[in-house]
Motif scaffolding. Structure first.
Motif, PDB file in Angstrom:
ATOM      1  N   LEU A 111      33.595  53.213  47.633  1.00 36.17           N
ATOM      2  CA  LEU A 111      35.495  52.712  47.757  1.00 36.17           C
ATOM      3  C   LEU A 111      36.610  51.941  46.511  1.00 36.17           C
ATOM      4  O   LEU A 111      37.921  51.661  46.225  1.00 36.17           O
ATOM      5  N   ASP A 146      37.968  54.101  44.735  1.00 35.90           N
ATOM      6  CA  ASP A 146      39.024  55.374  44.731  1.00 35.90           C
ATOM      7  C   ASP A 146      40.701  54.307  45.765  1.00 35.90           C
ATOM      8  O   ASP A 146      41.219  54.841  45.530  1.00 35.90           O
ATOM      9  N   GLU A 147      39.788  53.092  46.388  1.00 36.22           N
ATOM     10  CA  GLU A 147      40.599  52.196  47.398  1.00 36.22           C
ATOM     11  C   GLU A 147      42.040  51.088  46.270  1.00 36.22           C
ATOM     12  O   GLU A 147      40.794  50.570  45.241  1.00 36.22           O
ATOM     13  N   GLN A 148      42.994  51.688  46.169  1.00 37.68           N
ATOM     14  CA  GLN A 148      43.733  50.329  45.488  1.00 37.68           C
ATOM     15  C   GLN A 148      43.692  48.998  45.576  1.00 37.68           C
ATOM     16  O   GLN A 148      43.786  47.687  44.858  1.00 37.68           O
ATOM     17  N   SER A 149      43.108  48.959  47.474  1.00 38.64           N
ATOM     18  CA  SER A 149      43.039  47.438  47.969  1.00 38.64           C
ATOM     19  C   SER A 149      42.296  46.414  47.649  1.00 38.64           C
ATOM     20  O   SER A 149      41.847  45.748  48.885  1.00 38.64           O
ATOM     21  N   ILE A 150      40.983  46.939  47.202  1.00 40.05           N
ATOM     22  CA  ILE A 150      39.839  46.411  47.827  1.00 40.05           C
ATOM     23  C   ILE A 150      39.600  45.556  47.055  1.00 40.05           C
ATOM     24  O   ILE A 150      38.472  44.504  46.233  1.00 40.05           O
ATOM     25  N   ASP A 195      36.077  45.260  52.173  1.00 41.70           N
ATOM     26  CA  ASP A 195      35.822  46.764  52.238  1.00 41.70           C
ATOM     27  C   ASP A 195      37.246  47.185  52.657  1.00 41.70           C
ATOM     28  O   ASP A 195      38.643  47.221  52.675  1.00 41.70           O
ATOM     29  N   ARG A 196      37.144  48.246  53.189  1.00 40.92           N
ATOM     30  CA  ARG A 196      38.900  49.650  54.065  1.00 40.92           C
ATOM     31  C   ARG A 196      39.330  48.187  55.287  1.00 40.92           C
ATOM     32  O   ARG A 196      41.037  48.234  55.434  1.00 40.92           O
TER      33      ARG A 196
END
Length: 107
Positions: A46, A48-52, A69-70
């Protein structure tokens, strides 16, 4: 360090802690140990995800964030911070801690 806790109702949750044992994040409750283990195993993916990270301010003006989570489901909640900079530093610390635990193979 990640500590898994079993509650009296047989649900599970985890805490992400610093090397010195201070809590960085407390998870929401999960119905099974396998569910909590899957979420823990997915933490590194997770990063690398900006919206977490959902940044928020509570009614008293303190800063906090939720880790998602995604799919946008809340995984955990931060502690309260007195400043926005403190909250951003907390997010940075969580990312660094997850990355270092992952390198040790304990995720």
């Amino acid at each position: 360090m990640i500590e898994i806790h079993q509650d009296k109702d047989n649900s599970y949750r985890f805490s992400l802690k610093t090397k010195s044992g201070h809590t960085l994040l407390n998870s929401v409750t999960f119905l099974s140990k396998s569910e909590v283990n899957k979420v823990i195993a997915d933490l590194n993916t997770l990063l690398d995800e900006q919206s977490i990270f959902e940044r928020k301010t509570d009614h008293s003006g303190k800063f906090l964030f939720n880790l998602k989570d995604r799919d946008g489901k809340i995984i955990g909640n931060s502690l309260l911070y007195g400043s926005e900079a403190g909250m951003e530093n907390g997010i940075k610390n969580i990312k660094n801690r997850i990355a270092s635990i992952s390198k040790l193979g304990t995720l």
